[in-house]
Design a protein around this motif. Structure first.
Motif, short mmCIF file in Angstrom:
data_model
loop_
_atom_site.label_atom_id
_atom_site.label_comp_id
_atom_site.label_asym_id
_atom_site.label_seq_id
_atom_site.Cartn_x
_atom_site.Cartn_y
_atom_site.Cartn_z
N SER A 71 3.39 34.43 -19.93
CA SER A 71 2.70 35.40 -20.78
C SER A 71 3.66 36.35 -21.48
O SER A 71 3.24 37.11 -22.36
CB SER A 71 1.69 36.21 -19.95
N VAL A 72 4.94 36.32 -21.13
CA VAL A 72 5.95 37.12 -21.83
C VAL A 72 6.51 36.34 -23.01
O VAL A 72 6.60 36.84 -24.13
CB VAL A 72 7.08 37.55 -20.88
N LYS B 201 15.47 29.53 -16.47
CA LYS B 201 14.66 30.57 -15.85
C LYS B 201 13.87 30.01 -14.67
O LYS B 201 13.45 28.85 -14.69
CB LYS B 201 13.71 31.20 -16.86
N GLU B 202 13.65 30.85 -13.68
CA GLU B 202 12.88 30.44 -12.51
C GLU B 202 11.60 31.28 -12.40
O GLU B 202 11.60 32.47 -12.72
CB GLU B 202 13.71 30.56 -11.24
N PHE B 203 10.54 30.62 -11.98
CA PHE B 203 9.21 31.24 -11.94
C PHE B 203 8.52 30.92 -10.62
O PHE B 203 8.97 30.06 -9.84
CB PHE B 203 8.33 30.70 -13.08
N ARG B 204 7.39 31.59 -10.40
CA ARG B 204 6.42 31.25 -9.37
C ARG B 204 5.05 31.22 -10.02
O ARG B 204 4.78 31.96 -10.97
CB ARG B 204 6.41 32.28 -8.24
N TYR B 205 4.17 30.36 -9.50
CA TYR B 205 2.79 30.41 -9.95
C TYR B 205 2.09 31.65 -9.41
O TYR B 205 2.45 32.17 -8.34
CB TYR B 205 2.02 29.18 -9.44
N CYS B 206 1.08 32.09 -10.13
CA CYS B 206 0.18 33.13 -9.65
C CYS B 206 -0.42 32.71 -8.30
O CYS B 206 -0.64 31.52 -8.05
CB CYS B 206 -0.93 33.33 -10.68
N CYS C 100 -5.60 29.36 -11.55
CA CYS C 100 -4.79 30.05 -12.56
C CYS C 100 -3.48 29.29 -12.75
O CYS C 100 -2.89 28.82 -11.77
CB CYS C 100 -4.50 31.49 -12.12
N ASN C 101 -3.02 29.18 -13.99
CA ASN C 101 -1.75 28.51 -14.27
C ASN C 101 -0.73 29.45 -14.90
O ASN C 101 0.25 29.00 -15.49
CB ASN C 101 -1.97 27.28 -15.18
N TRP C 102 -0.95 30.77 -14.78
CA TRP C 102 0.01 31.73 -15.34
C TRP C 102 1.15 31.95 -14.35
O TRP C 102 0.99 31.82 -13.12
CB TRP C 102 -0.68 33.04 -15.68
N LEU C 103 2.31 32.29 -14.90
CA LEU C 103 3.53 32.37 -14.13
C LEU C 103 4.00 33.81 -13.96
O LEU C 103 3.66 34.70 -14.75
CB LEU C 103 4.64 31.58 -14.82
N LEU C 104 4.81 34.02 -12.92
CA LEU C 104 5.52 35.27 -12.73
C LEU C 104 7.01 34.95 -12.62
O LEU C 104 7.38 33.88 -12.11
CB LEU C 104 5.09 35.98 -11.44
#
Length: 349
Positions: free
Chosen positions: A30-31, A55-60, A69-73
């Motif tokens: 979302s960024v 970049k590394e992420f985690r799922y919500c 939800c498929n948005w990332l943090l």
């Protein structure tokens, strides 16, 4: 909506969690406003990596708990939930599987709405002295749960809290209500866009210099709300007049604003999608995200009217109702233009 592609080149969509061609996991950043192709790095920490950017992420957390939800943090975030799910104040009892499915439908429409809001550069947090906090409550009543037979939950907005009745996620129920109220259009996405319009009235118009021109176009927002709604629902619902985008917009100045706001988001999002998929393009440079606010409003409306005619013709060819069963009269145009100017002057992004 952006035309997204996986790292392998396959077209993917906003709701996807996996590419069916290369099997990479997918999530929405979302960024960066992009669907990210991911591979697992650490199962223990649930870490995922975008090999293109590193970049590394985690799922919500709601992805792991309910596949909702498929948005990332960012992997460094201390939050468990994404920017969308953190806005939830109340969710239904998720021990019932039918509630989970209905809630997932609500969350999907909410994320689409917030996508549009963020693309326009609007703040999700209080931006003036009204100090209203955006939150969502998804509630049950007797229409979906006999345990709440003595309660009645109205979909609506109050001081930043948007309440959605869980029954609205039932397509059959929603269609019955649409027929009963004589509405030409009733969707989950439309509900969210309408209700969040009330929130942005509080942030962008109330107690600002926009209040006076608002009253000139929409009327007095302090008009007694309960009396206005009682009068509206006691009248013939199809008695629409050309000063308003819909019959419900006639009920109260704040409902007129919210209905018009929802239609503005319909226009902007659909125009972006049409441009991304090369169905129709605005003149000059493509208008995407907040850059659409730099376009002359007359140009947006001209393109929208041409596009909506095509959309309706396509729907009729499929034996479906018109996708956009509304008329933009001169008074409605003035209200939409007002919203375009308010959003353009919001100064965020």
């Amino acid at each position: 909506m952006i035309d997204f592609h996986c790292q392998c080149g396959t077209r993917v969509f906003f709701r996807n969690t996996q590419c069916l061609t290369c099997q990479r996991l997918l999530g929405f950043d979302s960024v960066g406003f992009t669907m990210v192709s991911l591979r697992p790095v650490s199962e223990a920490n649930k870490t995922l990596r975008d090999d293109v950017t590193g970049k590394e992420f985690r799922y919500c957390g709601n992805y792991h708990d309910y596949n909702a939800c498929n948005w990332l943090l960012p992997v460094t975030s201390r939050e468990r939930f994404c920017v969308s799910c953190r806005l939830n104040k109340t969710v239904p009892d998720l021990s019932h599987s039918i509630n989970v499915q209905r809630w997932i439908s609500l969350e999907s429409a909410k994320r689409h709405t917030l996508y549009s809001i963020l693309r326009l550069g609007l703040a999700l947090t209080p931006a003036n002295n009204r100090n209203v906090k955006l939150e969502f409550a998804f509630l049950e009543d007797g229409r979906t749960n006999a345990e709440f037979a003595d309660t009645f939950v109205s979909t609506g907005h109050r001081s930043g809290l948007i309440t959605i009745n869980l029954a609205e996620a039932d397509a059959a129920y929603r269609e019955r209500v649409r027929e009963q109220l004589g509405e030409s259009y009733r969707t989950l996405l439309g509900h969210f866009r309408h209700e969040i319009g009330h929130y942005y009235y509080e942030l962008l118009v109330a107690s600002t210099a926009w209040r006076e021109p608002f009253e000139t176009l929409f009327g007095n927002p302090d008009e007694d709300y309960s009396s206005a709604l009682t009068q509206h629902y006691g009248s013939v619902q199809s008695n629409w007049v050309p000063d308003y985008i819909s019959a419900y917009a006639q009920s109260h100045p704040l409902e007129d604003w919210a209905e018009t706001w929802a239609h503005y988001l319909h226009m902007i999002d659909t125009l972006e999608t049409a441009g991304q998929f090369e169905v129709m393009q605005l003149k000059g440079e493509a208008a995407e995200g907040r850059s659409v606010l730099n376009k002359p409003f007359a140009e947006l409306v001209d393109t929208w009217l041409e596009l909506s005619v095509k959309l309706n013709a396509l729907n009729r060819s499929m034996g479906m109702r018109d996708a956009y069963p509304f008329v933009i009269t001169d008074p409605v145009y003035a209200k939409l233009d007002f919203i375009h100017r308010v959003v353009g002057s919001s100064g965020t992004g």
